[in-house]
Design a protein around this motif. Structure first.
Motif, PDB file in Angstrom:
ATOM      1  N   LEU A  61      59.263  17.659  -2.594  1.00  0.00           N
ATOM      2  CA  LEU A  61      59.081  16.702  -3.683  1.00  0.00           C
ATOM      3  C   LEU A  61      60.451  16.106  -4.011  1.00  0.00           C
ATOM      4  O   LEU A  61      60.611  15.000  -4.408  1.00  0.00           O
ATOM      5  N   SER A  62      61.466  17.254  -3.878  1.00  0.00           N
ATOM      6  CA  SER A  62      62.848  16.885  -4.190  1.00  0.00           C
ATOM      7  C   SER A  62      63.453  15.736  -3.454  1.00  0.00           C
ATOM      8  O   SER A  62      64.472  15.004  -3.780  1.00  0.00           O
ATOM      9  N   LEU A  63      62.876  15.575  -2.346  1.00  0.00           N
ATOM     10  CA  LEU A  63      63.279  14.481  -1.439  1.00  0.00           C
ATOM     11  C   LEU A  63      63.167  13.159  -1.881  1.00  0.00           C
ATOM     12  O   LEU A  63      63.968  12.242  -1.699  1.00  0.00           O
ATOM     13  N   THR A  64      61.986  13.035  -2.592  1.00  0.00           N
ATOM     14  CA  THR A  64      61.802  11.603  -3.213  1.00  0.00           C
ATOM     15  C   THR A  64      61.920  11.512  -4.923  1.00  0.00           C
ATOM     16  O   THR A  64      62.179  10.810  -5.414  1.00  0.00           O
ATOM     17  N   GLU A  65      61.886  12.907  -5.624  1.00  0.00           N
ATOM     18  CA  GLU A  65      62.128  12.689  -6.996  1.00  0.00           C
ATOM     19  C   GLU A  65      63.551  13.050  -7.384  1.00  0.00           C
ATOM     20  O   GLU A  65      63.812  12.985  -8.594  1.00  0.00           O
ATOM     21  N   GLY A  66      64.464  13.520  -6.378  1.00  0.00           N
ATOM     22  CA  GLY A  66      65.890  13.641  -6.947  1.00  0.00           C
ATOM     23  C   GLY A  66      66.035  15.004  -6.624  1.00  0.00           C
ATOM     24  O   GLY A  66      65.242  16.244  -6.658  1.00  0.00           O
ATOM     25  N   ASP A  67      67.408  15.488  -6.644  1.00  0.00           N
ATOM     26  CA  ASP A  67      68.002  16.967  -6.400  1.00  0.00           C
ATOM     27  C   ASP A  67      67.645  17.868  -7.638  1.00  0.00           C
ATOM     28  O   ASP A  67      67.529  18.875  -7.442  1.00  0.00           O
ATOM     29  N   ASP A  68      67.318  17.365  -8.999  1.00  0.00           N
ATOM     30  CA  ASP A  68      67.183  18.258 -10.016  1.00  0.00           C
ATOM     31  C   ASP A  68      65.838  18.456 -10.491  1.00  0.00           C
ATOM     32  O   ASP A  68      65.510  19.078 -11.347  1.00  0.00           O
ATOM     33  N   PHE A  69      64.985  17.788  -9.075  1.00  0.00           N
ATOM     34  CA  PHE A  69      63.406  17.828  -9.762  1.00  0.00           C
ATOM     35  C   PHE A  69      62.963  19.380  -9.969  1.00  0.00           C
ATOM     36  O   PHE A  69      62.146  19.480 -10.749  1.00  0.00           O
ATOM     37  N   LYS A  70      63.379  20.262  -9.179  1.00  0.00           N
ATOM     38  CA  LYS A  70      62.776  21.636  -9.398  1.00  0.00           C
ATOM     39  C   LYS A  70      63.180  22.186 -10.652  1.00  0.00           C
ATOM     40  O   LYS A  70      62.383  22.721 -11.371  1.00  0.00           O
ATOM     41  N   GLU A  71      64.501  21.969 -10.893  1.00  0.00           N
ATOM     42  CA  GLU A  71      64.970  22.735 -12.060  1.00  0.00           C
ATOM     43  C   GLU A  71      64.106  22.142 -13.429  1.00  0.00           C
ATOM     44  O   GLU A  71      63.684  22.810 -14.208  1.00  0.00           O
ATOM     45  N   LYS A  72      64.091  20.592 -13.305  1.00  0.00           N
ATOM     46  CA  LYS A  72      63.223  20.183 -14.395  1.00  0.00           C
ATOM     47  C   LYS A  72      62.063  20.450 -14.326  1.00  0.00           C
ATOM     48  O   LYS A  72      61.243  20.579 -15.573  1.00  0.00           O
ATOM     49  N   SER A  73      61.275  20.419 -13.297  1.00  0.00           N
ATOM     50  CA  SER A  73      59.908  20.957 -13.420  1.00  0.00           C
ATOM     51  C   SER A  73      59.421  22.266 -13.722  1.00  0.00           C
ATOM     52  O   SER A  73      58.572  22.315 -14.495  1.00  0.00           O
ATOM     53  N   LEU A  74      60.401  23.127 -13.203  1.00  0.00           N
ATOM     54  CA  LEU A  74      60.145  24.379 -13.720  1.00  0.00           C
ATOM     55  C   LEU A  74      60.204  24.637 -15.431  1.00  0.00           C
ATOM     56  O   LEU A  74      59.566  25.375 -15.917  1.00  0.00           O
ATOM     57  N   SER A  75      61.390  23.836 -15.842  1.00  0.00           N
ATOM     58  CA  SER A  75      61.483  23.751 -17.380  1.00  0.00           C
ATOM     59  C   SER A  75      60.314  23.375 -17.968  1.00  0.00           C
ATOM     60  O   SER A  75      59.681  23.996 -18.941  1.00  0.00           O
ATOM     61  N   ARG A  76      59.778  22.215 -17.316  1.00  0.00           N
ATOM     62  CA  ARG A  76      58.580  21.565 -18.076  1.00  0.00           C
ATOM     63  C   ARG A  76      57.316  22.402 -18.056  1.00  0.00           C
ATOM     64  O   ARG A  76      56.706  22.632 -18.764  1.00  0.00           O
ATOM     65  N   ILE A  77      57.136  23.198 -16.860  1.00  0.00           N
ATOM     66  CA  ILE A  77      55.999  24.014 -16.658  1.00  0.00           C
ATOM     67  C   ILE A  77      56.260  25.308 -17.421  1.00  0.00           C
ATOM     68  O   ILE A  77      55.107  25.486 -18.336  1.00  0.00           O
ATOM     69  N   ASN A  78      57.270  25.875 -17.598  1.00  0.00           N
ATOM     70  CA  ASN A  78      57.546  26.929 -18.638  1.00  0.00           C
ATOM     71  C   ASN A  78      57.206  26.676 -20.201  1.00  0.00           C
ATOM     72  O   ASN A  78      56.534  27.224 -20.823  1.00  0.00           O
ATOM     73  N   ASN A  79      57.754  25.364 -20.328  1.00  0.00           N
ATOM     74  CA  ASN A  79      57.679  24.735 -21.971  1.00  0.00           C
ATOM     75  C   ASN A  79      56.193  24.528 -22.206  1.00  0.00           C
ATOM     76  O   ASN A  79      55.728  24.718 -23.366  1.00  0.00           O
ATOM     77  N   THR A  80      55.425  24.055 -21.167  1.00  0.00           N
ATOM     78  CA  THR A  80      54.060  23.685 -21.367  1.00  0.00           C
ATOM     79  C   THR A  80      53.240  25.020 -21.494  1.00  0.00           C
ATOM     80  O   THR A  80      52.536  25.144 -22.515  1.00  0.00           O
ATOM     81  N   LEU A  81      53.439  25.763 -20.804  1.00  0.00           N
ATOM     82  CA  LEU A  81      52.625  27.059 -20.729  1.00  0.00           C
ATOM     83  C   LEU A  81      53.002  28.059 -22.027  1.00  0.00           C
ATOM     84  O   LEU A  81      52.076  28.581 -22.775  1.00  0.00           O
ATOM     85  N   ASN A  82      54.159  27.960 -22.533  1.00  0.00           N
ATOM     86  CA  ASN A  82      54.688  28.634 -23.702  1.00  0.00           C
ATOM     87  C   ASN A  82      54.190  28.056 -25.050  1.00  0.00           C
ATOM     88  O   ASN A  82      53.958  28.681 -26.089  1.00  0.00           O
ATOM     89  N   ASN A  83      53.958  26.729 -24.821  1.00  0.00           N
ATOM     90  CA  ASN A  83      53.283  26.179 -25.957  1.00  0.00           C
ATOM     91  C   ASN A  83      51.932  25.321 -25.921  1.00  0.00           C
ATOM     92  O   ASN A  83      51.857  24.307 -26.251  1.00  0.00           O
ATOM     93  N   SER A  84      51.079  25.890 -25.007  1.00  0.00           N
ATOM     94  CA  SER A  84      49.807  25.655 -24.691  1.00  0.00           C
ATOM     95  C   SER A  84      48.916  25.148 -26.021  1.00  0.00           C
ATOM     96  O   SER A  84      48.262  24.310 -25.973  1.00  0.00           O
ATOM     97  N   LYS A  85      49.228  25.905 -26.839  1.00  0.00           N
ATOM     98  CA  LYS A  85      48.208  25.678 -27.989  1.00  0.00           C
ATOM     99  C   LYS A  85      48.595  24.463 -28.791  1.00  0.00           C
ATOM    100  O   LYS A  85      47.786  23.542 -29.040  1.00  0.00           O
ATOM    101  N   ARG A  86      50.088  24.249 -29.040  1.00  0.00           N
ATOM    102  CA  ARG A  86      50.449  23.238 -29.760  1.00  0.00           C
ATOM    103  C   ARG A  86      50.104  21.943 -28.772  1.00  0.00           C
ATOM    104  O   ARG A  86      49.508  20.989 -29.293  1.00  0.00           O
ATOM    105  N   LYS A  87      50.375  21.734 -27.724  1.00  0.00           N
ATOM    106  CA  LYS A  87      50.183  20.869 -26.678  1.00  0.00           C
ATOM    107  C   LYS A  87      48.629  20.510 -26.415  1.00  0.00           C
ATOM    108  O   LYS A  87      48.223  19.464 -26.558  1.00  0.00           O
TER     109      LYS A  87
END
Length: 247
Positions: free
Chosen positions: A190-216
């Motif tokens: 996915l980083s080939l099309t989404e950019g070199d920092d895609f993995k870092e941003k995606s993991l941050s987004r996943i963790n944030n979503t799971l840690n705040n699942s009730k509010r979201k």
């Protein structure tokens, strides 16, 4: 200038750090706050009063950033004590914003767009009294949308439709990749099309979503209720997905 905060999570903490100066006194209270919020307050140098009512009475600007489900309750209980600007930053629907407007005199609805804990988030505001907050441009980027209370609420919901749907899709696809032992390769391709920092941003987004699942999940519920006449296939799927995780 006195600015009070009801709620002191990441949003309020970021605003406090950006706007604190010799010309601004910031206030909050430990009353009815969670253990995590109390810890955030105690780790800051914000002035602490005995009650939320006292914060509301003394504030020229009262900033409310709690949760979607408590937004109206907070307005009902403390809005009548606020004689200055009541700035609500919760991710709520326009209908909820209009309900809050019944309980306060000078409502401005707002949203912080961009990475909350960065040095350059943008505060979007709307409402007849929004101009009274433009002086904060000295401390944080301000963008006034209109004089209409509710316009920022609609923009917040549209943004949430996109971000939370993408986040739950990332969670689902990465979970399957992990199941097959291909998680690293999944992010690589996915980083080939989404950019070199895609993995870092995606993991941050996943963790944030799971840690705040009730509010979201609460925020998605607001969206579903407000846009009930629209095609919300992706939103409903994201809401169902989030409700499967521990709250």
């Amino acid at each position: 200038m006195i600015i009070g905060f009801i709620g002191f999570g990441k949003v309020s903490g970021t605003l406090f750090n950006l706007i604190k100066s010799e010309n601004i006194t910031c206030l909050t209270s430990l009353e009815e706050r969670s253990d995590k919020t109390i810890e955030n307050i105690q780790n800051s140098d914000i002035e602490v009063l005995d009650s939320i009512k006292e914060v509301a009475v003394k504030s020229d600007i009262l900033i409310v950033a709690t949760s979607p489900k408590s937004a109206v309750k907070i307005a009902e209980e403390y809005g009548k004590y606020c004689r200055g600007i009541y700035l609500d930053l919760n991710n709520i629907s326009p209908d909820t914003t209009f309900e809050i407007n019944k309980h306060v005199d000078n409502l401005v609805d707002g949203a912080i767009i961009g990475k909350i804990d960065s040095k350059n988030p943008i505060l979007y505001i709307s409402g007849e009294n929004a101009d009274d907050l433009l002086f904060l441009n000295e401390y944080i980027n301000i963008k006034k949308i209109s004089d209409n209370v509710g316009d920022v609420a609609i923009l917040k919901m549209l943004r949430s439709i996109y971000t939370k749907s993408v986040s739950t899709l990332l969670i689902e696809s990465s979970e399957i990749a992990h199941k097959y032992g291909l998680e690293e390769e999944f992010f690589d391709i996915l980083s080939l099309t989404e950019g070199d920092d895609f993995k870092e941003k995606s993991l941050s987004r996943i963790n944030n979503t799971l840690n705040n699942s009730k509010r979201k999940s609460e925020e998605l519920e607001e969206i579903i209720n407000y846009f009930e006449d629209s095609d919300l296939t992706m939103v409903k799927a994201a809401h169902k997905k989030l409700n499967r995780y521990p709250l």
